[in-house]
Design an enzyme around this catalytic site. Structure first.
Site, PDB file in Angstrom:
ATOM      1  CD  GLU A  82      14.411-121.016 -46.620  1.00 54.19           C
ATOM      2  OE1 GLU A  82      13.813-122.087 -46.431  1.00 54.19           O
ATOM      3  OE2 GLU A  82      14.643-120.199 -45.704  1.00 54.19           O
ATOM      4  CB  SER A  96      26.690-110.834  -6.839  1.00 60.71           C
ATOM      5  OG  SER A  96      28.041-110.606  -6.542  1.00 60.71           O
TER       6      SER A  96
END
Length: 698
Positions: free
Chosen positions: A101, A374
């Protein structure tokens, strides 16, 4: 020689000029920023206090509203927070947070000019906001004392509060306050509550592996929570470990060792909240937490206006109640799971969302990346229609060999010459592969990306640049939200609109913080979208998706994947697109379930209720004629000319044959398992299966 030298000098001059413009732009941005800081000095100073202790904004609940302005949820500040002293927090956890950080935390005085300049340069050169310059002290100031509005005034206030915090407190005190303040998801504030929530232990008992995991969560508590997405959490943990090694907190060898280690998570606690639209409410909440922070959402009284239509939501939840139950897993979650998402294709607004059975917090509608089978084929068909094919173009359904791979149709027969319309309706594999081979797999992938699919893997040894992708065999898969949104492009005449969940956000004083402005772009022509819709109407009327017929114009596509692990139906009317996915969380099989059975049934049950008050409309232009390729000639280099090439027109493949005709599960995926890993290119090449090939019947 003189001309060559002059040209070289001219090129060098252009390069210098280009770099000069970039440098000038950078300097202008810096000057504007410094000027803004100077102008905001007086205002910011007036908003700082001699004593910051206890100077917190009073908490207020936030409200979430549906598309009609009715309140559907009240989010209040029920915090799970247990403050602990810094000496009770492992040094490894402290180091992990500093490394990831604010690497210069112990060197700066609350503001890190070097960090700001580095972030500014990264964002300017990258053309986007990819990195922030806030220090740990600034983050503490913002979360504890300020609103989350993104204005220059608030940023200046944050900086001066950070300077004041540094004057009043030691670095150790600031770090202690920060680690007790930040949000870790799952309602946990601070490292002690997070340690209990995820690992069932006190923060003081965390090992380095667990520390790295926790340090990665606050960047995006929704996305990096190991309860929501363990893979993403592990990847973020690796980033934290790399940063710790970079700044000398651990060795590179230790970082590499810990990256491979798993950890024991506790079972997530079940929430007692069984509110209608709970997955959607969580989705919206986490979007706002990622954008404004947890304190803003839970404590600052936001008014959040969303797109959800509660009538459609109730219809979605009622339809999903038809999911069968095969088993209850070790976490107490019923399997299979499912997801349903419904979107207005003309606005992108999400009208209904179900992310599972409601017994956990993993939203499968937005976070589960599953193989589409599909259901991916319409992107191949769209690419074909955009490249001079038509629904009546003839393709030879006959054996083909691509490298060592010989794709097959589900029933192991071939139908001879068939139209593209028949290929779509009967979900034929071999002609679909031939189309992708002719076009190059890059084209279907391109159109899918333009329609919002973001999960393709395009680089590395395992990637989607292969013909297996044409049958839905992808490296990672797709989320129901993105696939459904992509189909909305077909319903919206070729124009894709990004999905939208939040219409407007107001702060506690009624000020507008944000308003929806969905991005839209034309991806395929209106005529191609209309012709594809006509083909997909045939799927519902005559093909593999007849179980989704709702008695009014509708189009859609089924999808089923290897060994029956995923079953899909995604379809649309003129004004609503919806997708249904069913699968087990552990990727086990669905006992023969196909896209044309339960998913199509759930889709039908939902749509019958969702569109009952909408006018019945025909799709525009689906029968329009255009000049196109009459017949696709086989590629002679991959054509197979043995006795298997027989017309079998009476045995056209069906995605849902009678049970007696269905091959065994082991046979169903047989052809996918032994193909070589070779990325596709415009020239024919063997596909890489990646272990995720679409099922033969699709």
């Amino acid at each position: 020689m003189e001309k060559h030298s002059a040209g070289k000098k001219k090129t060098q001059s252009k390069k210098k000029s280009s770099w000069g413009r970039i440098l000038l732009g950078f300097l202008i941005v810096v000057i504007v920023m410094l000027t803004g800081i100077g102008c905001g000095f007086l205002t910011a100073s007036m908003n700082t206090k001699p004593n910051l202790a206890g100077d917190l904004t009073p908490s207020a609940s936030s409200q979430i509203y549906d598309v009609n302005g009715n309140e559907i949820a009240n989010i209040h500040a029920a915090e799970n927070r247990v403050p602990v002293k810094l000496n009770q927090i492992p040094k490894g956890l402290q180091d992990a947070f500093v490394a990831v950080e604010d690497a210069r935390f112990y060197e700066h005085s609350g503001i890190d000019p070097r960090g700001i300049m580095r972030a500014l340069w990264t964002n300017i050169s990258g053309g986007t906001v990819a990195e922030g310059g806030s220090t740990i002290t600034q983050q503490l100031a913002k979360n504890a004392y300020l609103t989350q509005e993104r204005t220059l005034k608030r940023k200046v206030q944050e900086m001066f509060l950070a300077l004041q915090l540094e004057r009043q407190y030691t670095k150790q005190e600031i770090l202690e306050m920060y680690l007790n303040q930040i949000y870790f998801g799952q309602g946990a504030y601070g490292v002690q509550a997070a340690a209990k929530t995820y690992f069932g232990k006190n923060a003081s008992d965390l090992d380095l592996n667990e520390c790295a995991m926790l340090a990665g969560i606050p960047k995006s508590p929704n996305y990096y929570s190991p309860f929501n997405d363990l893979t993403a959490a592990q990847e973020r943990k690796s980033t934290v470990l790399d940063q710790m090694a970079k700044y000398g907190y651990i060795s590179k060898a230790t970082a590499n060792k810990l990256k491979k280690e798993n950890m024991k998570l506790v079972k997530p606690q079940k929430t007692s909240n069984s509110t209608t639209a709970s997955y959607f409410i969580d989705y919206v909440t986490q979007i706002l937490i990622d954008k404004y922070g947890a304190d803003a959402v839970y404590q600052q009284g936001l008014k959040i206006y969303t797109t959800i239509d509660m009538d459609k939501q109730k219809a979605a939840e009622a339809a999903m109640a038809n999911l069968p139950t095969f088993e209850t897993d070790a976490q107490g979650i019923q399997q299979p799971q499912g997801a349903l998402i419904a979107i207005d294709p003309h606005t992108g607004q999400i009208k209904a969302m179900v992310g599972g059975r409601g017994t956990d917090q993993f939203n499968r509608a937005t976070m589960a990346e599953r193989q589409p089978g599909s259901a991916f084929k319409p992107f191949v068909f769209a690419a074909a229609l955009e490249n001079n094919f038509s629904a009546s173009t003839i393709i030879e359904d006959s054996p083909v060999r691509i490298g060592d791979w010989e794709p097959e149709n589900y029933n192991r027969t071939f139908s001879g010459k068939v139209t593209l319309r028949t290929v779509a309706e009967q979900s034929l594999n071999v002609p679909t592969v031939k189309i992708a081979q002719k076009l190059g797999i890059e084209k279907p992938i391109y159109y899918a990306q333009e329609m919002g699919i973001t999960t393709f893997v395009l680089d590395g040894p395992m990637n989607d640049r292969n013909l297996a992708a044409s049958l839905g065999g992808l490296t990672k898969g797709v989320t129901p939200l993105e696939l459904t949104s992509a189909y909305g492009t077909f319903a919206n005449k070729g124009v894709h609109i990004e999905p939208v969940a939040i219409l407007k956000v107001l702060d506690r004083n009624g000020k507008v913080l944000e308003q929806a402005n969905p991005q839209k772009r034309t991806v395929i022509s209106e005529s191609s979208a209309a012709e594809l819709t006509g083909m997909l109407q045939g799927v519902v009327l005559r093909g593999t998706g007849t179980g989704a017929n709702i008695g009014r114009p509708a189009a859609g596509k089924t999808g089923t994947t290897s060994d029956y692990r995923d079953a899909w139906f995604v379809g649309y009317t003129t004004d609503l697109v919806a997708g249904v996915w069913i699968g087990c969380d552990d990727n086990s099989d669905l006992d023969g379930m196909t896209g044309g059975t339960m998913p199509a049934t759930i889709w039908r049950l939902f749509m019958e209720q969702a569109v009952k008050d909408m006018p019945v409309k025909q799709f525009d232009g689906v029968s329009a004629y255009k000049d196109a390729i009459g017949e696709l000639a086989d590629d002679k280099s991959t054509k197979v000319t043995d006795d298997r090439k027989k017309n079998n027109k009476n045995n056209a493949v069906s995605e849902n044959p009678a049970p007696a005709a269905r091959p065994s599960k082991n046979d169903a995926g047989r052809r996918e398992q032994n193909a070589p890993a070779q990325p596709a290119s415009p020239a024919p090449s063997a596909p890489s299966m990646n272990g995720n090939m679409g099922k033969g019947k699709n």
